[in-house]
Write an enzyme that holds these catalytic residues in place. Structure first.
Site, PDB file in Angstrom:
ATOM      1  N   HIS A  73       0.849  -1.183   0.000  1.00 16.75           N
ATOM      2  CA  HIS A  73       0.000   0.000   0.000  1.00 16.75           C
ATOM      3  C   HIS A  73       0.885   1.234   0.000  1.00 16.75           C
ATOM      4  CE1 HIS A  73      -2.939   2.971   1.400  1.00 16.75           C
ATOM      5  NE2 HIS A  73      -3.893   2.097   1.164  1.00 16.75           N
TER       6      HIS A  73
ATOM      7  N   HIS B 154      -3.110   2.903  11.100  1.00 15.93           N
ATOM      8  CA  HIS B 154      -1.878   3.642  11.335  1.00 15.93           C
ATOM      9  C   HIS B 154      -2.112   4.779  12.326  1.00 15.93           C
ATOM     10  CE1 HIS B 154      -4.043   6.048   8.377  1.00 15.93           C
ATOM     11  NE2 HIS B 154      -3.305   7.084   8.730  1.00 15.93           N
TER      12      HIS B 154
ATOM     13  N   GLU C 259      -5.061  14.789  10.346  1.00 21.54           N
ATOM     14  CA  GLU C 259      -5.771  14.456   9.105  1.00 21.54           C
ATOM     15  C   GLU C 259      -7.233  14.899   9.200  1.00 21.54           C
ATOM     16  OE1 GLU C 259      -5.316  10.374   8.047  1.00 21.54           O
ATOM     17  OE2 GLU C 259      -3.198  10.313   8.594  1.00 21.54           O
TER      18      GLU C 259
ATOM     19  N   HIS D 135      -8.672  13.257  12.606  1.00 21.72           N
ATOM     20  CA  HIS D 135      -7.831  12.366  13.393  1.00 21.72           C
ATOM     21  C   HIS D 135      -6.549  13.138  13.717  1.00 21.72           C
ATOM     22  CE1 HIS D 135     -10.291   9.375  11.015  1.00 21.72           C
ATOM     23  NE2 HIS D 135     -10.569   9.068  12.266  1.00 21.72           N
TER      24      HIS D 135
ATOM     25  N   HIS E 106      -6.091   5.120  13.715  1.00 21.62           N
ATOM     26  CA  HIS E 106      -7.324   5.075  12.926  1.00 21.62           C
ATOM     27  C   HIS E 106      -7.099   4.226  11.685  1.00 21.62           C
ATOM     28  CE1 HIS E 106      -4.995   8.524  11.487  1.00 21.62           C
ATOM     29  NE2 HIS E 106      -5.569   8.349  10.297  1.00 21.62           N
TER      30      HIS E 106
END
Length: 282
Positions: free
Chosen positions: A135, A178, A184, A208, A214
């Site tokens: 990813h 993560h 964010e 967040h 999260h």
């Protein structure tokens, strides 16, 4: 804008900005905003830096947001006076000040230079993605960045999550769980955000803060863990974005209480998650 059109008038000319487009107005520019019916959207203000295109590095000359797709206004002027005059509101050291004048602030006949307002349609973003495994960091979706004095750490990044193909093998394709050193702020312009399809509606947002764990909700985890890893379209009909900053963000009293829109049960989307660890699985 997430709903409704904005007609933005500046000293440089006019811009019609619709949902799925963004507009950047630089520091020191006079502007007014005209709406047509019910309108809402998202605003980000940065201090101490200007937005610019991210460094492409190994990507090379083309990719992400390309310079050719940014539009600037055509010169336009307004030579008129009105009986009540004009009120020009300026922001200085965190406070608002008003001044009166009898002539239009948009009386600039022509201009030249590269310090201009501009707009950009998010559908023109050329997505970079993993084509093998694993990813990739969401920085591959950065449209604009406002750099800080520390290399690699931004005052603010504007990141989008547009429709794209997912083809990675041996990979959990949604955003992984993560925590990081950035704050964010997520918003949804249209569609359904893949990591939380329920409860995260267009016009809404989530925050967040840095070092807060999260990731996808339980339904997304189960679905992605069992899915056959074939090429698939991701986020079709969707446009989500993120304001990411190395600074902490505070939520206003209006956002926490007065608006009556705070999801106090947000944390429950992770409660059904179960451990699938098997020490004998290799």
């Amino acid at each position: 804008p997430q709903q409704g059109k904005l007609l933005i008038t500046t000293e440089f000319g006019k811009m019609l900005v619709e949902p799925n487009e963004i507009c950047v107005i630089q520091q020191g520019m006079r502007f007014s905003v005209e709406v047509f019916g019910e309108t809402r959207g998202y605003i980000l203000e940065v201090y101490g830096a200007h937005f610019e295109l991210p460094d492409l590095g190994p990507i090379g000359a083309n990719g992400l947001a390309n310079p050719r797709d940014f539009l600037v206004p055509v010169a336009w002027y307004e030579d008129r006076k009105i009986p009540g005059g004009y009120t020009v509101i300026s922001k200085y050291q965190g406070k608002l000040f008003a001044a009166q004048q009898d002539f239009s602030p948009f009386n600039v006949v022509a201009w030249h230079g590269n310090y201009t307002p501009y707009k950009y349609h998010l559908e023109n973003f050329m997505v970079i993605n993993s084509v093998a495994f694993d990813h990739a960091d969401p920085s591959i979706f950065t449209v604009l960045t406002a750099k800080s004095t520390r290399p690699g750490v931004a005052i603010a990044d504007f990141v989008i999550f547009p429709p794209r193909w997912g083809v990675a093998n041996n990979t959990f394709r949604p955003p992984y769980y993560h925590r990081n050193c950035m704050s964010e702020f997520m918003g949804l312009i249209k569609g359904h955000y893949e990591a939380k399809e329920e409860g995260f509606q267009p016009g809404g947002a989530s925050l967040h803060s840095m070092m807060t764990p999260h990731g996808p909700d339980a339904d997304c985890f189960e679905k992605a863990s069992k899915a056959k890893l074939e090429p698939e379209r991701v986020a079709e009909g969707t446009m989500a974005f993120m304001f990411e900053s190395s600074l902490s963000m505070a939520v206003t009293e209006w956002g926490l209480k007065t608006s009556n829109r705070l999801d106090k049960n947000y944390y429950k989307c992770w409660e059904p998650l179960k451990s699938h660890f098997n020490p004998n699985c290799k």
